[in-house]
Design an enzyme around this catalytic site. Structure first.
Site, PDB file in Angstrom:
ATOM      1  N   GLY A 133       0.814  -1.203   0.000  1.00 21.78           N
ATOM      2  CA  GLY A 133       0.000   0.000   0.000  1.00 21.78           C
ATOM      3  C   GLY A 133       0.845   1.248   0.000  1.00 21.78           C
ATOM      4  O   GLY A 133       2.065   1.198   0.198  1.00 21.78           O
ATOM      5  N   PRO A 176       2.572   4.834   1.172  1.00 19.83           N
ATOM      6  CA  PRO A 176       3.196   5.181   2.458  1.00 19.83           C
ATOM      7  C   PRO A 176       2.207   5.831   3.411  1.00 19.83           C
ATOM      8  O   PRO A 176       1.341   6.603   3.004  1.00 19.83           O
ATOM      9  CB  PRO A 176       4.303   6.175   2.049  1.00 19.83           C
ATOM     10  N   GLY A 177       2.341   5.500   4.689  1.00 17.71           N
ATOM     11  CA  GLY A 177       1.529   6.142   5.722  1.00 17.71           C
ATOM     12  C   GLY A 177       0.158   5.551   5.933  1.00 17.71           C
ATOM     13  O   GLY A 177      -0.642   6.101   6.694  1.00 17.71           O
ATOM     14  N   THR A 178      -0.136   4.422   5.280  1.00 17.63           N
ATOM     15  CA  THR A 178      -1.473   3.848   5.415  1.00 17.63           C
ATOM     16  C   THR A 178      -1.599   2.906   6.611  1.00 17.63           C
ATOM     17  O   THR A 178      -2.696   2.428   6.894  1.00 17.63           O
ATOM     18  CB  THR A 178      -1.860   3.083   4.137  1.00 17.63           C
ATOM     19  N   ASP A 195       0.349  24.453 -13.353  1.00 22.08           N
ATOM     20  CA  ASP A 195      -0.845  24.095 -14.130  1.00 22.08           C
ATOM     21  C   ASP A 195      -0.452  23.345 -15.390  1.00 22.08           C
ATOM     22  O   ASP A 195      -1.072  22.325 -15.750  1.00 22.08           O
ATOM     23  CB  ASP A 195      -1.632  25.360 -14.508  1.00 22.08           C
ATOM     24  N   GLU A 211      -6.078  33.327 -10.402  1.00 26.59           N
ATOM     25  CA  GLU A 211      -6.878  32.491  -9.509  1.00 26.59           C
ATOM     26  C   GLU A 211      -8.373  32.652  -9.795  1.00 26.59           C
ATOM     27  O   GLU A 211      -9.139  31.692  -9.699  1.00 26.59           O
ATOM     28  CB  GLU A 211      -6.579  32.834  -8.045  1.00 26.59           C
TER      29      GLU A 211
END
Length: 640
Positions: free
Chosen positions: A230, A232-234, A528, A454
């Site tokens: 999975g 990272p950090g899961t 973008d 923006e």
């Protein structure tokens, strides 16, 4: 109890033993050599005087160099001998009372023999003297070298305080950290929020370790290995620790890089030692984190010469895993976020039988994770965790923990007594967008350009059906960006071409607004352009969404193309790909220009409000554009 612990923790250092022996040695030398007796230096003329007067009782000559003089009892009573009559402790000095160096030993012997014949001297003797202090000084360099050798060997073997360069004799031993089930393992499945599917998969492993007879009685075999895959950090490592905590068995934890060493054969030796320890403590769990460091497919990326050692380590790991008997009760868990590069032999049945995918949490699981990380915080009453989970789409468990911590820091910075909703929103802005730089110098013309850019994003996304509508726009510099826009994206499992095109059009809205308002463009649209180029390339080369190329993909899920220098398509196809990517981007750019030209007045109005307030919200957009006709209630939150 404190005294008991103190006494139990006391360790006898070998240096205490060495020091004690030296003190004893010096004491023997000092006491045995009449160290407390007072003796003074004597000149030859004085000795001749004492000898002529019959005050000398005995003379001992050592090594034909030094003479020790013993006076008679009558001579000691003389006031002139007061200094040598008593020793250091005030007792009668038994001698020697004087010492002096002789010249010619033969002449001195003749003088003594004459004094004996004349009854002026009772006795004399020539002897060899072993001076222990001189011997010690002579052997001192050897003693220092031997002591230094013992010290270095102890350091190298890991005893007596192995340092960074120590343990050279234990280099083949496993570096795995053993978590004792009675003291160290406190993590259970209650501490792991979300991950319901993954927890169901590993629950069977826990049940087997708790009650193996339930499975073996029916002839079943538990999977010998489970691979947690999975992003990272899961929570892959946390889930493995929870398995060990639930099963209440010894848990050996180490990283894949712990097997890697500069010495040949060390990795394989550590693998053997690790599995030997686990078998001795079975039932047990071995957890190898980041296994791709040692389990990468053999035969790939052979440009470097260090693969032989890594491959021998992998071969040993394959042998150990396949050599398990069903009654050893040792299970291997591993975690990686690069399962595509692992060796196929490692993934076969009998080794890592199962792949458990630990995915990013959904909105419901994020609420559960928030509940876990909010527990230690001082928060306001009635804090809505469901709202917080909706504001953090795509966040992993580690990200959510970071949000909670950042919110607490922000609340403390503002001298609050409790963490509130706004602190969490500010924390999300901080993590996703970066730190606000309100003191950054921005000229009025640049501020106008940023506001128009923006506002262009906001206008185009508001007018397109499948583009995620904005909820917040700011022109306050944040991180590396001069402005930021926050969206409410929909979490989709599949994405259609019209949805991707609308997103690309909204992304190009910033540059299109600069073109419409100023009739010129700037470098502010770099991120973008990068985003839309990746999207267009994915549509053409990965997802097969281009009519010219048709239903073909050049994506390789195995990752082998990473090591190839050639492209999987011809030069003619490469030209077509480049042209189609350009057509997609330019088409959406012109589409955004058309939308903004139709709403130019509203675009300028929105930009003016943005310049004035610096931050605008969804309500400001509704007051200018009105309600979106195709608006659906999205409950997610992200950033540009």
């Amino acid at each position: 109890m404190a005294n008991e612990n103190k006494s139990n923790n006391f360790k006898l250092s070998p240096w205490w033993l060495y020091g004690t022996l030296i003190v004893i040695f010096l004491a023997i030398e000092f006491l045995g050599g009449s160290g407390f007796q007072e003796s003074a230096k004597l000149s030859s003329s004085k000795f001749n005087e004492y000898l002529e007067n019959g005050q000398v009782e005995k003379v001992i000559v050592y090594n034909k160099v030094e003479a020790e003089v013993y006076l008679t009892k009558a001579a000691l009573k003389d006031k002139s001998q007061k200094k040598v009559a008593k020793d250091l402790l005030g007792r009668a000095n038994k001698g020697p009372h004087y010492t002096f160096e002789i010249g010619n030993d033969e002449l001195f012997q003749n003088k003594l023999e004459k004094a004996v014949r004349e009854k002026k001297l009772k006795d004399f003797n020539f002897a060899a003297k072993n001076n222990w202090s001189d011997i010690l000084i002579g052997f001192l360099p050897f003693i220092v070298l031997i002591g230094l050798w013992f010290f270095i060997m102890r350091r190298m073997s890991g005893g007596g305080g192995g340092g960074a360069g120590g343990q050279i004799f234990n280099i083949g031993k496993s570096k795995a950290k053993l978590f004792d089930e009675k003291t160290d393992l406190k993590t259970t499945f209650k501490d792991v929020a979300g991950l319901e599917g993954a927890k169901e998969e590993v629950q069977e492993i826990v049940e087997f370790l708790k009650n193996p007879d339930k499975y073996t009685a029916l002839g079943g075999k538990i999977p010998k290995g489970a691979l947690l895959v999975g992003p990272p950090g899961t929570g892959k490592t946390l889930l493995a620790k929870a398995v060990a905590g639930e099963a209440k068995v010894p848990f050996f934890s180490l990283s894949g890089s712990d097997f890697v060493e500069m010495f040949v054969g060390v990795g394989a030796s550590r693998v053997r030692d690790l599995f030997k320890q686990a078998k001795d403590k079975s039932p047990a769990i071995i957890f190898i984190d980041e296994i791709d460091a040692v389990g990468r497919a053999r035969g790939k990326n052979n440009m470097s010469g260090g693969n032989d050692e890594r491959e021998s380590t992998l071969n040993q790991l394959l042998t150990e895993m396949d050599g398990f008997g069903t009654n050893t009760h040792v299970i291997v868990l591993a975690a990686t976020n690069r399962a595509d590069v692992l060796d196929k032999a490692l993934m076969r049945a009998g080794r890592f039988d199962r792949q458990i995918y630990v995915d990013l949490p959904d909105v419901r699981e994020r609420a559960e994770i928030f509940e876990v990380h909010l527990a230690p915080l001082k928060k306001v009453e009635g804090l809505d965790t469901d709202f917080l989970s909706k504001q953090t789409p795509g966040f992993s468990g580690a990200d959510i923990a970071n949000v909670c911590n950042e919110a607490a820091l922000i609340a403390a910075r503002h001298n609050k007594t409790a963490v509130d909703k706004q602190d969490f929103l500010d924390a999300v802005d901080r993590i996703v967008g970066g730190l606000e730089k309100k003191n950054k110098i921005v000229t009025p013309s640049e501020k106008k350009a940023i506001a128009v850019h923006e506002a262009g994003h906001a206008t185009v996304s508001w007018m397109l059906e499948h583009a995620a509508p904005l909820i917040k726009v700011t022109i306050v510099p944040r991180g590396q960006s001069l402005g930021a826009a926050w969206y409410l994206p929909e979490e989709r499992l599949i994405v259609r071409p019209d949805q991707m095109l609308d997103e690309m059009c909204a992304t190009m809205g910033g540059r299109a607004a600069e073109k419409v308002v100023f009739d010129m463009i700037s470098t502010g649209a770099l991120s973008d352009l990068e985003k839309v180029t990746k999207q267009a390339r994915a549509m053409v080369t990965i997802y097969g969404l281009n009519e010219k190329l048709g239903n073909v993909t050049y994506y390789d899920s195995s990752g082998q193309n990473e090591y190839n220098f050639s492209k999987p398509y011809s030069e003619e196809t490469a030209l077509v790909i480049d042209k189609e990517i350009s057509n997609l981007i330019e088409g959406q750019y012109q589409r955004a220009i058309k939308i903004l030209e139709e709403n130019k007045e509203k675009l300028n109005q929105l930009a003016d409000i943005l310049i004035e307030k610096e931050v605008i919200f969804k309500d400001d957009l509704e007051s200018i554009f009105g309600k979106r006709p195709f608006d659906t209630t999205h409950e997610e939150f992200a950033t540009e």
